[in-house]
Design an enzyme around this catalytic site. Structure first.
Site, PDB file in Angstrom:
ATOM      1  N   GLU A 346       2.881  -0.287   2.086  1.00 29.43           N
ATOM      2  CA  GLU A 346       3.492  -1.331   2.156  1.00 29.43           C
ATOM      3  C   GLU A 346       4.893  -1.502   2.542  1.00 29.43           C
ATOM      4  O   GLU A 346       5.442  -2.357   1.918  1.00 29.43           O
ATOM      5  CB  GLU A 346       3.273  -2.225   0.821  1.00 29.43           C
ATOM      6  CG  GLU A 346       1.609  -2.537   0.594  1.00 29.43           C
ATOM      7  CD  GLU A 346       1.361  -3.264  -0.581  1.00 29.43           C
ATOM      8  OE1 GLU A 346       2.183  -3.485  -1.590  1.00 29.43           O
ATOM      9  OE2 GLU A 346       0.391  -4.057  -0.571  1.00 29.43           O
ATOM     10  N   GLU A 417      -6.711  -1.948   0.414  1.00 28.38           N
ATOM     11  CA  GLU A 417      -6.511  -2.412  -1.218  1.00 28.38           C
ATOM     12  C   GLU A 417      -7.184  -3.847  -1.204  1.00 28.38           C
ATOM     13  O   GLU A 417      -7.114  -4.429   0.339  1.00 28.38           O
ATOM     14  CB  GLU A 417      -5.171  -2.522  -1.435  1.00 28.38           C
ATOM     15  CG  GLU A 417      -4.453  -1.061  -2.222  1.00 28.38           C
ATOM     16  CD  GLU A 417      -3.177  -1.070  -2.493  1.00 28.38           C
ATOM     17  OE1 GLU A 417      -2.983  -2.248  -3.155  1.00 28.38           O
ATOM     18  OE2 GLU A 417      -2.384  -0.409  -1.926  1.00 28.38           O
TER      19      GLU A 417
HETATM   20  C1  GAL Z   1      -0.332  -3.615  -3.805  1.00 29.32           C
HETATM   21  C2  GAL Z   1       0.422  -2.100  -4.165  1.00 29.32           C
HETATM   22  C3  GAL Z   1      -0.345  -1.399  -5.339  1.00 29.32           C
HETATM   23  C4  GAL Z   1      -0.721  -2.408  -6.525  1.00 29.32           C
HETATM   24  C5  GAL Z   1      -1.320  -3.553  -6.023  1.00 29.32           C
HETATM   25  C6  GAL Z   1      -1.767  -4.562  -7.229  1.00 29.32           C
HETATM   26  O1  GAL Z   1       0.490  -4.375  -3.305  1.00 29.32           O
HETATM   27  O2  GAL Z   1       0.048  -1.441  -2.857  1.00 29.32           O
HETATM   28  O3  GAL Z   1       0.193   0.006  -5.679  1.00 29.32           O
HETATM   29  O4  GAL Z   1       0.499  -2.614  -6.869  1.00 29.32           O
HETATM   30  O5  GAL Z   1      -0.772  -4.026  -5.382  1.00 29.32           O
HETATM   31  O6  GAL Z   1      -2.527  -5.245  -6.668  1.00 29.32           O
END
Ligand code: GAL
Length: 760
Positions: A346, A417
Site C-alpha cells: 500500500e 485484500e
Molecule cells: C490494509 C493493510 C493491512 C491491514 C488492513 C486492515 O490497508 O494492508 O495490513 O491493516 O488494511 O483492513
C-alpha cells in the site's frame, strides 16, 4: 517477554536484548558458519568477542562465516538483538498495523561446510507442459580458498528414494570466493505439483573434486507452471480462481516465536478447515516450516517483502532490496510460491525504486510473476500482475470494484485484500453484526467470479495484536474470520462451505429471537455445501430450502437463506383452509418482522380471517405467540438436515441450552522435540447439548501443568466468546506431560500428553 492477550504497551518488547550460548568444538577442519533463520529485527553477532557480522531486518535468514574466530574447545556466541523500531529498517519509519515483536524467534544453526560448498541452489522448472521440460539449477558456490579448481557437479532428482533423473557437468572454478553456476537438465516422467496432488521431488546437488565427493545438498521442489494472464490465473494450464486469506505470523503471548508443528497447523487450517487454495504472507516472508507445509498440502503462496505503506530514505530502500534478495533465496524452491510481492504494501508509486525491486526479483527468479500490493488506482504497473487491495465493499454495494475501474489497462489482476477494517467483527459480537460479517465475505466472493478476476485474498485469517493507532482500542485488530487462537467466527464458514471436501453446514444463528432488535425474527444464513436443507421444528417438517442462487449466482455453494420457520404448520394445525393459512402466515410474518407494524390491508385481512373463523383478537395473538414467539412452550428444537447427492450428509440441531458441555480439544497428544521445542494448541469451548458453541459463555479456568509440558501464557483464563485456546510446549526431555483444567462449573479435567525428545 510474554505479551498479554490485549491491552498492553507495545513498547514492552521494543528493547535491546542479549543472548549468549556456549558451544564446544573439536578438530575444526571445516568452514564454520552460523545461520539465523529470523531475528527481529536487527542482530550483531559476536564469536569469542569478535564481531562477525550485523544483519538488519527480521524476516529473512542470514549467515556469517565464523571460521577465523573459533577455537578448539569452548566457544561463545553472543548476539545483540535490537527489537526497537529502527527507522532505517522496513517496515519501520512511520505507523504499522501489526506488532513486530522481538528476539531470536526462529532456529539457529551451526553449519560445518567444506572449503568448497554450496550456499544456495535455486531450482526452476520450465516448459513442464511441453514435450521438452527443463530443470534449471542456479548454484551459488563458496570457494573459500579462492583457488582455481576442477570440479564435477552431479544433480540427482529423486522421488521416494528412487532416482528419477540425473545429469552432470564439469567446471573449472575461477578462483573467486563466490561463484554462480547454472546447469540444466531435461527430465521426463515426473508428476506435476498441483493443489490436489502436491507431488514433490528432491534434487541432490553433489560436488566432486578428483572423483571424491566433497559436498552434497538436498533441496525439495516441484514441477509446475504458474501463470497469471489477463484471463486469470493458471496452474499447469488449468484455470484456478484464487481464494485465500492474508496471514500474519503472530500468536498470542509469544509474538512470532512458534515452532514447526504450530506453523504446520496454520497451513492445515487454511487448506482443510477453511478450504482455501491460497495464502498471502502479509506483509513479510514467513517461517520455512509454514512454507514446507504449503508445498506438502498444496496451498498457493503470495510471498512479499517486509513493509507497510511507508517508504524510507536511501538506506531504508537498500535494506528493502536486500530483503527481497534474501526472501527469494530463502523461498525460491517452494512450488507453492506463485508470486513475489515486490512493492511495499500500500505505498505510493515510486518508479525508480520499484523498477529496482522488480529487477532484483527477476535477476534471481526470471520465471515467477511479480506483483506489488497497492491501494491506489491506475498506478504504474511495473510488475506482471496488478495486485490491489479493494476495500470498496460497504455491505450495500457490489463486493468488489470492476477491474476496469481500478486499472484502465487490461492486465493480469488479483485482489489482495478486502473487508478487514471495513467491518471489524468479534467472535462475541451480537448475531446481527456477525451475520453482516458473513454477508460481506459472501458478497466479495460472489463478485470475484462475477468480475472474472484471478481471484481474491481477504483480510484476514485471524485477529492480531496491533499498534495503538489501529484496532479496537485494546491493541487487537478484530479483522479475522477466526480469532487470535484460530477459532472460527461465523464468517470462517463462508470459506469452509466453498472449499471443503467434507460436508459443511453452519447455521449462523442461535435461533433466539431475543438476540434480535425488538425480538423480531430475521433471515437465517446457513453456510453449507449441501444441495438442500430440510428444516424441522420439534420434528414437524417445515420446508425444504435450496441454495440462494439468485442472490449469489457466482458462488460454487451459495448460502441457504431460511426465511420461513413456519412452513405448513399453521395450515396443518389450525382451523384454516390452505389458502387462508397462507394468508395468516403472511400477515403474522409481516407482524413479526416489523415489530407489529401492519399496514391497513394486512390489518383488514387479519380482521376478516378472524371473523370468518369466529376467532377473537386474543386467539390471533395466541397463534402468533405459538408460531413466532414460542414463549411458554417447551423448548423449540430446529433440525436442519443437509443433503448432498440425495444423501443425508449432515444434521444441525438448534435448541435452548440446559446442560452445557465443556469441550477440550488438544490439536495433538503427542509432541516431538527435535531441533527446537514442540508445541500444540488446546482449544476449550463451551457447547450446548447439540454441539453448538455457546457464544456468550465466559467461564473461567485455572490451568496447571506437570511433567514434560509447560503452558504458554497465563494460567488463569476465561472463555472469550464461548471459547479460548492456549498452547503447551515441551521442556527438553521425554516423558508424560499432564494438563489439569480446573473449573468451578465443570470440576477438574485432566489430559495426558506424550513427549518424545529426539536424540539429534
Ligand atoms: C490494509 C493493510 C493491512 C491491514 C488492513 C486492515 O490497508 O494492508 O495490513 O491493516 O488494511 O483492513
Amino acid at each position: 517477554v510474554d505479551t498479554p492477550y490485549n491491552n498492553f504497551d507495545e513498547k514492552m518488547y521494543q528493547k535491546i536484548s542479549y543472548y549468549k550460548k556456549e558451544f564446544d568444538l573439536q578438530d575444526i577442519d571445516d568452514e564454520l558458519y552460523i545461520k539465523f533463520n529470523g531475528v527481529m529485527s536487527c542482530a550483531k553477532v559476536y564469536i569469542n568477542n569478535h564481531l562477525v557480522g550485523e544483519h538488519l531486518g527480521g524476516y529473512t535468514p542470514f549467515r556469517f562465516c565464523i571460521t577465523p574466530y573459533v577455537k578448539t574447545g569452548q566457544n561463545i556466541v553472543f548476539v545483540e538483538v535490537d527489537s526497537t523500531e529502527r527507522e532505517d529498517v522496513p517496515p519501520f519509519g512511520f505507523v504499522v498495523d501489526y506488532l513486530t515483536y522481538g528476539g531470536i524467534y526462529r532456529e539457529v544453526e551451526l553449519q560445518f561446510c567444506n572449503k568448497i560448498h554450496i550456499e544456495t541452489c535455486g531450482i526452476q522448472t520450465l516448459n513442464v507442459l511441453s514435450n521438452r521440460p527443463e530443470i534449471k539449477v542456479v548454484i551459488n558456490i563458496i570457494n573459500s580458498k579462492c583457488e582455481q579448481e576442477k570440479i564435477k557437479i552431479v544433480n540427482v532428482i529423486t522421488n521416494k528414494n528412487k532416482i528419477v533423473y540425473e545429469f552432470s557437468n564439469n567446471y573449472v572454478l575461477n578462483g573467486l570466493n563466490r561463484e554462480e553456476l547454472t546447469v540444466s537438465g531435461f527430465p521426463r516422467n515426473f508428476e506435476l505439483w498441483d493443489l490436489d496432488n502436491p507431488n514433490l521431488y528432491y534434487l541432490e546437488t553433489r560436488i566432486y573434486k578428483n572423483n571424491e565427493l566433497i559436498e552434497s545438498v538436498q533441496n525439495r521442489f516441484g514441477f509446475r507452471e504458474a501463470k497469471f494472464t489477463k484471463e486469470g490465473f493458471y496452474l499447469n494450464g488449468k484455470k484456478i480462481v484464487i481464494r485465500g486469506l492474508n496471514r500474519h505470523q503472530s500468536f498470542p503471548y509469544v509474538g512470532y516465536a512458534m515452532p514447526k508443528n504450530v506453523q504446520y497447523k496454520d497451513v492445515e487450517i487454511l487448506k482443510y478447515q477453511l478450504g482455501l487454495n491460497c495464502v498471502r504472507l502479509s506483509h513479510y516472508p514467513q517461517s520455512d516450516h509454514f512454507m514446507d507445509r504449503c508445498d506438502e498440502l498444496g496451498l498457493l503462496v503470495f510471498d512479499e517483502l517486509p513493509g507497510w505503506q511507508h517508504m524510507g530514505n536511501e538506506n531504508w530502500q537498500t535494506n528493502a532490496i536486500q530483503s527481497i534478495k534474501e526472501m527469494i533465496l530463502k523461498d525460491q524452491n517452494h512450488p507453492s510460491v506463485i508470486i513475489w510481492g515486490v512493492r511495499i504494501n500500500e505505498s505510493d508509486d515510486n518508479d525508480i525504486f520499484y523498477s529496482l525491486t522488480n529487477k532484483t526479483a527477476k535477476a534471481l527468479d526470471p520465471i515467477r510473476a511479480t506483483g506489488g500490493v497497492r491501494c491506489i488506482k491506475n498506478s504504474n504497473l511495473l510488475e506482471d500482475v496488478y495486485t490491489y487491495n479493494d476495500f470498496s465493499h460497504t455491505g450495500k454495494n457490489p463486493g468488489l470494484e470492476k477491474r476496469e475501474k481500478v486499472t484502465r489497462k487490461n492486465v493480469p489482476y488479483l485482489v489482495t485484500e478486502y473487508n478487514g477494517h471495513m467491518f471489524p467483527s468479534k467472535k462475541f459480537d451480537n448475531e446481527k453484526h456477525r451475520v453482516e460479517h458473513v454477508k460481506r465475505h459472501l458478497n466479495v466472493l460472489n463478485s470475484v467470479k462475477k468480475n472474472k478476476l484471478s481471484g481474491a485474498i481477504g483480510w484476514c485469517m485471524f485477529d492480531y495484536n496491533t499498534h495503538k493507532d489501529f484496532g479496537s482500542g485494546d491493541k487487537i485488530c478484530y479483522h479475522g474470520v477466526m480469532d487470535m487462537f484460530r477459532i472460527p467466527k461465523d464468517a470462517a464458514f463462508v470459506y469452509s462451505s466453498q472449499g471443503s471436501k467434507e460436508p459443511v453446514m453452519h447455521v449462523a444463528s442461535s435461533l433466539n429471537i431475543g438476540e434480535n432488535e425488538g425480538s423480531r425474527p430475521t433471515d437465517i444464513y446457513v453456510l453449507t455445501n449441501c444441495d438442500w436443507v430440510d428444516l424441522y421444528r420439534n420434528n414437524s417438517f417445515i420446508k425444504r430450502f435450496y441454495p440462494n442462487i439468485k442472490k449469489y449466482s457466482f458462488l460454487d455453494h451459495p448460502p441457504i437463506i431460511i426465511d420461513d420457520l413456519i412452513g405448513d404448520l399453521i395450515k396443518d394445525n389450525e382451523p384454516f383452509t390452505a389458502k387462508d393459512a397462507e394468508r395468516v402466515k403472511r400477515v403474522l410474518t409481516k407482524a413479526s418482522r416489523t415489530g407489529g407494524k401492519l399496514n391497513i390491508i394486512n390489518k383488514i385481512t387479519m380482521g376478516i380471517l378472524l371473523i370468518k373463523y369466529k376467532l377473537t383478537q386474543k386467539d390471533g395473538e395466541n397463534i402468533y405467540t405459538k408460531y413466532f414467539g414460542g414463549w411458554g412452550s417447551k423448548a423449540t428444537t430446529y433440525k436442519f438436515e443437509g443433503y448432498i447427492n440425495n444423501n443425508k450428509s449432515i444434521t444441525v440441531l438448534k435448541s435452548q441450552v440446559f446442560n452445557p458441555v465443556l469441550e477440550v480439544k488438544p490439536d495433538s497428544y503427542d509432541l516431538f522435540e527435535g531441533i527446537t521445542y514442540d508445541a500444540t494448541r488446546v482449544v476449550i469451548s463451551l457447547k450446548d447439548e447439540n454441539n453448538n458453541p455457546i457464544i456468550y459463555a465466559n467461564n473461567s479456568f485455572n490451568i496447571e501443568e506437570l511433567g514434560a509440558i509447560e503452558i504458554i501464557g497465563p494460567k488463569t483464563i476465561s472463555l472469550i466468546g464461548g471459547s479460548i485456546a492456549f498452547w503447551v510446549k515441551t521442556k527438553g526431555f521425554s516423558g508424560k506431560g499432564f494438563l489439569k483444567i480446573k473449573s468451578h462449573e465443570f470440576g477438574n479435567l485432566e489430559y495426558e500428553f506424550n513427549v518424545i525428545k529426539e536424540t539429534l
